[in-house]
Design a protein around this motif. Sequence first.
Motif, mmCIF file in Angstrom:
data_model
loop_
_atom_site.group_PDB
_atom_site.id
_atom_site.type_symbol
_atom_site.label_atom_id
_atom_site.label_comp_id
_atom_site.label_asym_id
_atom_site.label_seq_id
_atom_site.Cartn_x
_atom_site.Cartn_y
_atom_site.Cartn_z
ATOM 1 N N GLU A 385 8.090 69.755 48.471
ATOM 2 C CA GLU A 385 7.579 70.779 49.382
ATOM 3 C C GLU A 385 6.593 70.187 50.376
ATOM 4 O O GLU A 385 6.591 70.569 51.560
ATOM 5 C CB GLU A 385 6.915 71.896 48.570
ATOM 6 N N LEU A 386 5.756 69.246 49.898
ATOM 7 C CA LEU A 386 4.814 68.601 50.813
ATOM 8 C C LEU A 386 5.552 67.777 51.869
ATOM 9 O O LEU A 386 5.135 67.750 53.039
ATOM 10 C CB LEU A 386 3.857 67.711 50.023
ATOM 11 N N ARG A 387 6.633 67.098 51.446
ATOM 12 C CA ARG A 387 7.411 66.342 52.422
ATOM 13 C C ARG A 387 8.021 67.266 53.469
ATOM 14 O O ARG A 387 8.043 66.939 54.666
ATOM 15 C CB ARG A 387 8.518 65.550 51.711
ATOM 16 N N GLN A 388 8.511 68.418 53.021
ATOM 17 C CA GLN A 388 9.067 69.369 53.978
ATOM 18 C C GLN A 388 7.998 69.861 54.942
ATOM 19 O O GLN A 388 8.245 69.988 56.151
ATOM 20 C CB GLN A 388 9.693 70.546 53.227
ATOM 21 N N LEU A 389 6.804 70.149 54.414
ATOM 22 C CA LEU A 389 5.713 70.585 55.285
ATOM 23 C C LEU A 389 5.325 69.483 56.266
ATOM 24 O O LEU A 389 5.046 69.753 57.443
ATOM 25 C CB LEU A 389 4.500 70.982 54.437
#
Length: 622
Positions: A385-389
């Motif tokens: 999720e952090l990578r997507q953000l």
Amino acid sequence: MGQAGTDDRRTRDLSWGDDEARDLMQALARDAARRAGFGICAIEVVRPQGLLEFVAIHGDQMAAEERLGTASRLGDMLRAFADGETHGSFVWIPEERFSPPALEQLQGYVVVPDVPETDDPGAWHALDMLAAQITDERGDLRALLYLDVPDDLRRPDAARLQQLDDELSMTRRSVVAVVEREEYVEHMRVIRVTRRLARSDAARHDVAHLLREARSTLLGALSVDELEIHVFGADPADDPADDPVDRPVDDPADDTADELDAPDNLGLGMAPEVRTALDQAAARAWGRQRVLVIEPEAVWGDAELAAAYADWFAVALAKADLETVVVAPVGVDDDVLGMMLFARRTGSRRWTDGEGVAALELGHDLGRAIANAHATQRERQLLGELRQLEEARHKFLQVLTHEINNPMTVIAANAELLATNDEVDERDRRRAEAILRGADRLGGLLEGLSLLSRISDPQHALTTTRVDLVPVVTGTVGSMAAVADRAGVRLHLTGELVDAGEAWVLGDPREIAGAVTNLVDNAVKYSDAGDQVWLSVARSADGGVTFTCRDEGIGISAEDQAELFSPLFRSTNEDALRRPGTGLGLGIVREIMQRHGGTVELDSRLGAGTRVRLDFPPLPSD
């Protein structure tokens, strides 16, 4: 008289020992009977939950066939011993010494040998009992050894009892050794299985892989015919006994499949209400730290499950051709996470105490592994999720800088046209110049955002080459000289590597130059007229290269230093806020140094200047 249990009064838990251990006990019983001069010798071992179990009977084949493997309550026998006489390790209870309550309590528990009736008070009577209490080095009771029907059919006197105690001392020690050996074997098996599970990648990263590996490993380690592992779908913080939702993971294709759609490895065909009752019983078993034993005759370990579904399990086991199903709860700390169901086919060897303890310990080990795997999966999910953000942030910055840059170019061009137009009055010219200054500042901000987005983009790999830091620094001094002169700031270039002319590092030349330029620009910007800035390039102790920029400027407060490398952060110092800046420079420098495996160190004091050092790692040996 020897102890035995009937179907209505025995207390079944788990059978003790493998075939080798039972053969050793049988040999010890046979040798003890021969050496003591008795026709019958029986050995019972002490089991968990205050139980006794016959593990060897010599001299009475019928009793052996009926009684071996049955269990009864230790407390009943110890209360009967209170009526007897103690001679060393032996307790001697003549028939006439038994109190009515003791006889009533042992009714149905004893094996009465075929001994001729006689009125001779010195003759052996059918209800006479002679038992040795076998203890370990700590004094804990581990087994009972019974002698019955002496060869001379005479009751022993005190001297004879002392003689028996001496003659069978080695036998008692041997019984303890066999009991402790069996415990050791089972514990070592648990250790091997636990280590294999704990060291696997599956145990650290994926619950589904962990459970599949656990199933195949335990099938071999515990010598079972079939095994199911179920993980409750409810949150571990909830009480699974209230509403446990079970999710079997035996099917490798779908570790989250609904339990009704998953294969039934045991072939019991449990209806939803039976499964729910079993889940609740497993939760109670975790609280009591014990396993459940399900046999055709009874369900042991949970009275509530037995009362509701003992008949159902009897029919289901018969249809599935199963001798026993053992349910071991799986959990960690106070939370039950699921259960393991071990099954053996009809005709297989009985479950041992050691295997029961091993299954419960495995429930602890597997529970910890499941909790760790869940945590790892959650971390991976959060990282995703952090990578997507992060990707969304980079895309937003790219679009923002592109979309704003075009109209800013138009604004700046028209403002410059107005500022240089002779037909424009002085007031409009000043407005146009203000627009130009604002456009220039906004352009710098957009340029900084674009650079920060590019260097912090995980999709933008670093392209490295050998870079000589000395020309980078001297070039920066040359390009900043005019700016420094206008500000009245003097630049000084020092360091032994500057004089040597070489300071090689590995990295992207443009990014390294950007980091150096940012530091020099900040040093000049936040210095006053007459201040000086020293720039140096030196060799660090580990063989790397260090660039240092030290100024005599306004300095930075300790409070501001905590946020200094955050993007868009500007000082709380009013003097610093009056000077142009975007708050991106040091954030860009930190990102560049992190990409290059280096570090940034800052030392400053408000009103006393600032020193910033860039440490580049040594060149690789190749």
